[in-house]
Design a protein around this motif. Structure first.
Motif, PDB file in Angstrom:
ATOM      1  N   CYS A   1      42.525 -35.951   9.514  1.00  0.00           N
ATOM      2  CA  CYS A   1      43.172 -34.820  10.178  1.00  0.00           C
ATOM      3  C   CYS A   1      42.100 -33.955  10.816  1.00  0.00           C
ATOM      4  N   GLY A   2      41.742 -34.292  12.041  1.00  0.00           N
ATOM      5  CA  GLY A   2      40.620 -33.649  12.691  1.00  0.00           C
ATOM      6  C   GLY A   2      40.894 -32.262  13.216  1.00  0.00           C
ATOM      7  N   ASN A   3      42.150 -31.844  13.241  1.00  0.00           N
ATOM      8  CA  ASN A   3      42.462 -30.484  13.688  1.00  0.00           C
ATOM      9  C   ASN A   3      43.789 -30.034  13.087  1.00  0.00           C
ATOM     10  N   ASN A   4      44.147 -28.789  13.340  1.00  0.00           N
ATOM     11  CA  ASN A   4      45.350 -28.208  12.738  1.00  0.00           C
ATOM     12  C   ASN A   4      46.626 -28.880  13.240  1.00  0.00           C
ATOM     13  N   LYS A   5      46.649 -29.281  14.503  1.00  0.00           N
ATOM     14  CA  LYS A   5      47.851 -29.909  15.052  1.00  0.00           C
ATOM     15  C   LYS A   5      48.144 -31.234  14.349  1.00  0.00           C
ATOM     16  N   ILE A   6      47.086 -32.000  14.069  1.00  0.00           N
ATOM     17  CA  ILE A   6      47.298 -33.271  13.361  1.00  0.00           C
ATOM     18  C   ILE A   6      47.838 -33.006  11.962  1.00  0.00           C
ATOM     19  N   PHE A   7      47.289 -31.992  11.280  1.00  0.00           N
ATOM     20  CA  PHE A   7      47.793 -31.649   9.951  1.00  0.00           C
ATOM     21  C   PHE A   7      49.267 -31.263  10.004  1.00  0.00           C
ATOM     22  N   GLN A   8      49.631 -30.501  11.004  1.00  0.00           N
ATOM     23  CA  GLN A   8      51.037 -30.109  11.144  1.00  0.00           C
ATOM     24  C   GLN A   8      51.931 -31.331  11.334  1.00  0.00           C
ATOM     25  N   ARG A   9      51.500 -32.270  12.161  1.00  0.00           N
ATOM     26  CA  ARG A   9      52.299 -33.486  12.375  1.00  0.00           C
ATOM     27  C   ARG A   9      52.385 -34.324  11.110  1.00  0.00           C
ATOM     28  N   LEU A  10      51.273 -34.396  10.358  1.00  0.00           N
ATOM     29  CA  LEU A  10      51.279 -35.139   9.100  1.00  0.00           C
ATOM     30  C   LEU A  10      52.330 -34.574   8.143  1.00  0.00           C
ATOM     31  N   MET A  11      52.335 -33.275   8.007  1.00  0.00           N
ATOM     32  CA  MET A  11      53.226 -32.671   7.018  1.00  0.00           C
ATOM     33  C   MET A  11      54.682 -32.648   7.478  1.00  0.00           C
ATOM     34  N   THR A  12      54.928 -32.415   8.768  1.00  0.00           N
ATOM     35  CA  THR A  12      56.316 -32.290   9.220  1.00  0.00           C
ATOM     36  C   THR A  12      56.943 -33.631   9.575  1.00  0.00           C
ATOM     37  N   GLN A  13      56.227 -34.484  10.309  1.00  0.00           N
ATOM     38  CA  GLN A  13      56.822 -35.718  10.805  1.00  0.00           C
ATOM     39  C   GLN A  13      56.632 -36.906   9.870  1.00  0.00           C
ATOM     40  N   VAL A  14      55.527 -36.928   9.130  1.00  0.00           N
ATOM     41  CA  VAL A  14      55.248 -38.078   8.265  1.00  0.00           C
ATOM     42  C   VAL A  14      55.787 -37.843   6.855  1.00  0.00           C
ATOM     43  N   LEU A  15      55.406 -36.729   6.255  1.00  0.00           N
ATOM     44  CA  LEU A  15      55.780 -36.467   4.862  1.00  0.00           C
ATOM     45  C   LEU A  15      57.036 -35.598   4.717  1.00  0.00           C
TER      46      LEU A  15
END
Length: 430
Positions: free
Chosen positions: A268-282
């Motif tokens: 998760c190289g930036n905040n946007k990727i973290f947001q996508r991980l938590m909302t769309q993946v998990l």
């Protein structure tokens, strides 16, 4: 040995007939051995240069014996990996006649590459200053451990030493134990790539100015570069890089996690990727919205708690489930693979990274492609690494105009080594 080649790897697809080559017409005389020297000349050969590898009669490059050695090839997999598309000339440089032939080849060359210990080429009269007198347009690349001049010019160096002395080892591994070297010869390979770039730059300069030049690349210099931006981070902060294992000091969460059926890495190289991980993946919008995880710094401060949350979630489904979801969401991820798994993976097959190429003695040998794709001057079709001295007569006839009488006289004088040491494949002139 090599029994699974046909089932595991596709046959190499030839380049388009008649397509030009980037370095067609460039002649390279190669006085190199082991990895850092032969690998850049192989890159040049793949680009279409005629690379003439000068080897000691009989034994040749010591790298030929690195295991596993195929009994019929009389060379090991590492040598095969780093010496395709070259022609081998066996010369005894300790004889006046052998040295005369070497100098004649250098005089006709565009590029010379050497990685002997400091002082060896000078003793042979094959150093840059000597060579440029006969060939002012020559590009002469010298590769060494710590440079050819100065207080450390006499030092020998190998990849793991460069890893250790550059600080690279200190950065890798886990915080509770000693740093570890990379098993892959990353310093040799990256030094080789740097040398190939340097040679190409010198050839471009020669086209513009009409003049050759000396090129130098040192293993230690390159190894310091390979520590990456950690060097300037240290200069800015005064802090030494710490070992973080598979996690990252700069981004979070980044590391290895376990699915039901295996390990994978996410970054998760930036905040946007973290947001996508938590909302769309998990499907955890609550975590995505929590101010405690809003930035990389805050997430790093709560790394253990966050990794526990992720680990519990990932363990509930197989890798295929998570891979498809992360790919759709644009979250960088990858399966943790062995080398064997990697070269047989769908990605490697799609890119045709490992193929098989024909060999007159053993049928097929494996080949690993360069990661370079040219649209107009495609890389040369791979020809397996030569046997010692396989092309001696061919090269001397073609490059120097030697006839049978001249060749026989050189052979009698020992220029190609004692007759018992000359290894000539059946049906192939030495």
């Amino acid at each position: 040995m090599l029994e699974q080649l046909e089932s595991d790897f596709p046959e190499h697809q030839p380049r388009p007939a008649g397509a030009p080559q980037a370095l067609a017409g460039i002649k390279v005389v190669d006085f190199t051995h082991f990895i850092a020297g032969p690998f850049p000349t192989m890159i040049l050969a793949d680009m279409g240069a005629d690379v003439i590898k000068i080897e000691a009669p009989g034994r040749g490059d010591d790298f030929r014996q690195y295991p596993p050695v195929h009994p019929e090839l009389a060379q090991g997999a590492p040598f095969l990996w780093s010496n395709r598309n070259k022609r081998s000339v066996a010369l005894d440089l300790k004889t006046p006649e052998g040295l005369e032939v070497a100098r004649a080849l250098v005089a006709s060359a565009d590029v010379v590459v050497e990685n002997f210990s400091t002082g060896v080429m000078e003793r042979f009269g094959l150093d840059y200053e000597s060579c440029r007198k006969a060939n002012p347009e020559l590009v002469y690349c010298s590769m060494s451990a710590y440079g050819r001049e100065g207080a450390f010019a006499d030092r020998l160096g190998f990849d793991p030493i460069a890893q250790a002395e550059s600080g690279f080892v200190s950065m890798n591994g886990y915080a509770d134990r000693q740093g570890v070297r990379a098993l892959s010869p990353v310093m040799d390979i990256s030094t080789a790539m740097m040398a190939a770039n340097a040679i190409l730059g010198a050839l471009v300069a020669r086209e513009r100015t009409g003049r050759g030049q000396a090129v130098e690349v040192a293993l230690f210099d390159n190894a310091v570069l390979m520590t990456g931006y950690a060097t300037l981070q240290h200069v800015f902060s005064g802090a030494e890089p710490q070992r973080h294992g598979n996690t990252s000091p700069d981004t979070c969460p980044s590391g290895v996690f376990e699915a039901q059926d295996g390990s994978f890495y996410i970054n998760c190289g930036n905040n946007k990727i973290f947001q996508r991980l938590m909302t769309q993946v998990l499907e955890r919008p609550d975590v995505a919205a929590d101010p405690a995880y809003a930035s990389g710094r805050e997430r790093s401060q709560r790394r253990e708690l966050l990794f526990a949350l992720l680990g519990e979630a990932f363990a509930k489904q197989p890798w295929s489930h998570w891979q498809s979801r992360m790919r759709a969401a644009g979250v960088p991820c990858g399966q943790v693979r062995s080398v064997g798994e990697a070269i047989r993976s769908p990605e490697a097959r799609e890119r045709r990274l490992v193929t098989r190429i024909p060999h007159p003695q053993v049928g097929w040998v494996p080949n690993m492609a360069l990661p370079i794709r040219y649209s107009r001057t495609p890389i040369a079709d791979p020809v397996a690494a030569p046997t010692v001295g396989q092309h001696t007569q061919e090269v001397l006839r073609e490059a120097l105009g030697y006839d049978e009488q001249r060749f026989a006289a050189l052979a009698r004088a020992g220029a190609f080594g004692p007759p018992a040491e000359r290894h000539e494949p059946a049906g192939t002139p030495a």
